[in-house]
Design a protein around this motif. Sequence first.
Motif, mmCIF file in Angstrom:
data_model
loop_
_atom_site.group_PDB
_atom_site.id
_atom_site.type_symbol
_atom_site.label_atom_id
_atom_site.label_comp_id
_atom_site.label_asym_id
_atom_site.label_seq_id
_atom_site.Cartn_x
_atom_site.Cartn_y
_atom_site.Cartn_z
ATOM 1 N N CYS A 1 -5.063 4.880 1.369
ATOM 2 C CA CYS A 1 -5.692 6.125 0.889
ATOM 3 C C CYS A 1 -5.575 6.282 -0.628
ATOM 4 C CB CYS A 1 -5.098 7.341 1.598
ATOM 5 S SG CYS A 1 -3.426 7.747 1.064
ATOM 6 N N GLY A 2 -4.879 5.353 -1.305
ATOM 7 C CA GLY A 2 -4.800 5.426 -2.769
ATOM 8 C C GLY A 2 -3.466 5.877 -3.323
ATOM 9 N N LYS A 3 -2.438 5.986 -2.463
ATOM 10 C CA LYS A 3 -1.136 6.509 -2.911
ATOM 11 C C LYS A 3 -0.522 5.647 -4.017
ATOM 12 C CE LYS A 3 0.954 6.350 1.130
ATOM 13 N NZ LYS A 3 -0.080 5.735 1.973
ATOM 14 N N SER A 4 -0.447 4.338 -3.777
ATOM 15 C CA SER A 4 0.189 3.450 -4.758
ATOM 16 C C SER A 4 -0.628 3.385 -6.045
ATOM 17 C CB SER A 4 0.365 2.046 -4.178
ATOM 18 O OG SER A 4 1.318 2.071 -3.137
ATOM 19 N N THR A 5 -1.942 3.414 -5.910
ATOM 20 C CA THR A 5 -2.801 3.408 -7.105
ATOM 21 C C THR A 5 -2.574 4.671 -7.920
ATOM 22 O OG1 THR A 5 -4.469 2.049 -6.013
ATOM 23 C CG2 THR A 5 -5.195 3.357 -7.906
ATOM 24 N N PHE A 6 -2.506 5.813 -7.247
ATOM 25 C CA PHE A 6 -2.216 7.071 -7.945
ATOM 26 C C PHE A 6 -0.896 6.973 -8.696
ATOM 27 C CE2 PHE A 6 0.254 11.059 -7.591
ATOM 28 C CZ PHE A 6 -0.419 11.795 -8.550
ATOM 29 N N LEU A 7 0.130 6.428 -8.027
ATOM 30 C CA LEU A 7 1.450 6.316 -8.653
ATOM 31 C C LEU A 7 1.377 5.442 -9.911
ATOM 32 C CD1 LEU A 7 4.215 7.500 -7.719
ATOM 33 C CD2 LEU A 7 4.793 5.192 -6.964
ATOM 34 N N LYS A 8 0.693 4.306 -9.802
ATOM 35 C CA LYS A 8 0.601 3.388 -10.946
ATOM 36 C C LYS A 8 -0.204 3.994 -12.097
ATOM 37 C CE LYS A 8 1.085 -0.785 -8.177
ATOM 38 N NZ LYS A 8 0.317 -1.720 -7.360
ATOM 39 N N ALA A 9 -1.110 4.915 -11.764
ATOM 40 C CA ALA A 9 -1.879 5.577 -12.824
ATOM 41 C C ALA A 9 -1.012 6.541 -13.625
ATOM 42 C CB ALA A 9 -3.077 6.312 -12.227
ATOM 43 N N LEU A 10 0.111 6.990 -13.025
ATOM 44 C CA LEU A 10 0.969 7.967 -13.709
ATOM 45 C C LEU A 10 1.749 7.369 -14.872
ATOM 46 C CD1 LEU A 10 2.454 10.040 -10.730
ATOM 47 C CD2 LEU A 10 0.515 10.617 -12.201
ATOM 48 N N ASN A 11 1.862 6.028 -14.920
ATOM 49 C CA ASN A 11 2.538 5.439 -16.088
ATOM 50 C C ASN A 11 1.743 4.274 -16.683
ATOM 51 O OD1 ASN A 11 3.050 3.369 -14.274
ATOM 52 N ND2 ASN A 11 5.195 3.131 -14.872
ATOM 53 N N ARG A 12 0.445 4.271 -16.415
ATOM 54 C CA ARG A 12 -0.487 3.306 -16.989
ATOM 55 C C ARG A 12 -0.260 1.877 -16.501
ATOM 56 N NH1 ARG A 12 -2.354 4.762 -23.084
ATOM 57 N NH2 ARG A 12 -3.493 2.855 -22.600
ATOM 58 N N MET A 13 0.462 1.724 -15.399
ATOM 59 C CA MET A 13 0.598 0.382 -14.823
ATOM 60 C C MET A 13 -0.683 -0.052 -14.118
ATOM 61 S SD MET A 13 4.456 -0.290 -13.515
ATOM 62 C CE MET A 13 4.160 -2.045 -13.504
ATOM 63 N N VAL A 14 -1.518 0.904 -13.758
ATOM 64 C CA VAL A 14 -2.757 0.568 -13.063
ATOM 65 C C VAL A 14 -3.664 -0.273 -13.963
ATOM 66 C CG1 VAL A 14 -4.152 2.609 -13.688
ATOM 67 C CG2 VAL A 14 -4.455 1.527 -11.444
ATOM 68 N N GLU A 15 -3.483 -0.119 -15.281
ATOM 69 C CA GLU A 15 -4.306 -0.891 -16.215
ATOM 70 C C GLU A 15 -4.001 -2.381 -16.162
ATOM 71 O OE1 GLU A 15 -4.870 1.481 -20.185
ATOM 72 O OE2 GLU A 15 -2.944 1.988 -19.314
ATOM 73 N N LEU A 16 -2.869 -2.745 -15.577
ATOM 74 C CA LEU A 16 -2.506 -4.160 -15.465
ATOM 75 C C LEU A 16 -3.287 -4.848 -14.344
ATOM 76 C CD1 LEU A 16 1.385 -3.754 -15.859
ATOM 77 C CD2 LEU A 16 -0.284 -4.356 -17.628
ATOM 78 N N VAL A 17 -3.994 -4.068 -13.526
ATOM 79 C CA VAL A 17 -4.810 -4.630 -12.444
ATOM 80 C C VAL A 17 -6.184 -4.987 -13.011
ATOM 81 C CG1 VAL A 17 -5.853 -4.185 -10.182
ATOM 82 C CG2 VAL A 17 -3.621 -3.182 -10.744
ATOM 83 N N PRO A 18 -6.612 -6.260 -12.895
ATOM 84 C CA PRO A 18 -7.926 -6.653 -13.430
ATOM 85 C C PRO A 18 -9.045 -5.805 -12.828
ATOM 86 C CG PRO A 18 -6.659 -8.592 -12.784
ATOM 87 C CD PRO A 18 -5.897 -7.403 -12.291
ATOM 88 N N GLY A 19 -9.929 -5.322 -13.679
ATOM 89 C CA GLY A 19 -11.077 -4.539 -13.217
ATOM 90 C C GLY A 19 -10.802 -3.075 -12.997
ATOM 91 N N ALA A 20 -9.564 -2.616 -13.253
ATOM 92 C CA ALA A 20 -9.239 -1.195 -13.054
ATOM 93 C C ALA A 20 -9.807 -0.362 -14.196
ATOM 94 C CB ALA A 20 -7.735 -1.000 -12.965
ATOM 95 N N ARG A 21 -10.256 0.836 -13.842
ATOM 96 C CA ARG A 21 -10.790 1.768 -14.845
ATOM 97 C C ARG A 21 -10.293 3.163 -14.497
ATOM 98 N NH1 ARG A 21 -15.824 4.412 -15.094
ATOM 99 N NH2 ARG A 21 -16.501 3.334 -13.195
ATOM 100 N N VAL A 22 -9.931 3.933 -15.522
ATOM 101 C CA VAL A 22 -9.339 5.258 -15.318
ATOM 102 C C VAL A 22 -10.108 6.291 -16.130
ATOM 103 C CG1 VAL A 22 -7.231 6.650 -15.560
ATOM 104 C CG2 VAL A 22 -7.048 4.221 -15.003
ATOM 105 N N SER A 23 -10.303 7.476 -15.531
ATOM 106 C CA SER A 23 -10.818 8.618 -16.301
ATOM 107 C C SER A 23 -9.971 9.838 -15.952
ATOM 108 C CB SER A 23 -12.298 8.884 -16.002
ATOM 109 O OG SER A 23 -12.448 9.472 -14.709
ATOM 110 N N GLY A 24 -10.071 10.876 -16.780
ATOM 111 C CA GLY A 24 -9.266 12.076 -16.575
ATOM 112 C C GLY A 24 -8.003 12.017 -17.407
#
Length: 251
Positions: A41-64
């Motif tokens: 459902c996106g829990k781990s992705t949400f968590l990684k977005a809280l400290n910008r670790m999600v950017e380490l995933v190729p193809g990830a994009r963040v807004s907000g």
Amino acid sequence: MKIKLQTKKLNVWYGGIHVVRDFTIKIPEKRITAVIGPSGCGKSTFLKALNRMVELVPGARVSGKVILDVKNIYGKDVDETEIRWKIGMVFQKPNPFPKSIYENVAYGPRIHGMAGKEKLRRIVEESLRKAALWEEVKDRLNVSALELSGGQQQRLCIARTLAVNPEVILMDEPCSALDPIATTKIEDLLFELKKNYTIVIVTHNLQQAARVSDYTAFMYMGELIEYGRTEEIFERPKNKKTQDYVMGRFG
């Protein structure tokens, strides 16, 4: 109640897949906030977005926005490495470095320039004490961290996170690879840590969320469905989807 971390219309995409959708939440300081929801459902992705670790995933994009105190961590001129020190992460599977117990904890302070043998020794001891591990390892600090049990390795990873003096600790299912006794030790540790740190924990274990957290967020299909005090979410949920999930009707 002071808000330590908040998101405003946070969205995350992996390529063309919209994983986190318009997520807005306020996370209180020195409390434990659990994030629950079915697998995928996106829990781990949400968590990684809280400290910008999600950017380490190729193809990830963040807004907000993700705001730490008053600063948007996705703003211009923000050093993402510094953010990852301030907002530390403990992963599902213990991941100690193949080094000694001492070197695992000293690693972060050392590359941060907190040099000086005596200061490092003090930081290592304090961090291991905070992680409730000092008494178990104080006589074998030069032993490889890989010789520790799974539960000890996870507490070592927590000590390693604490050593760089974070403000927020993110935990992604930190007990899922551990036995019940090790899980109890980690949960007891969480109650101690929240006296000084803001903690966000993703867990698939509803009983654990009910036991350890002050606030609970229920996620479904990338969206925040309901958020509130833990007893409200588990005993008096307002949303039918939340009610069905905590009653075990799906997920």
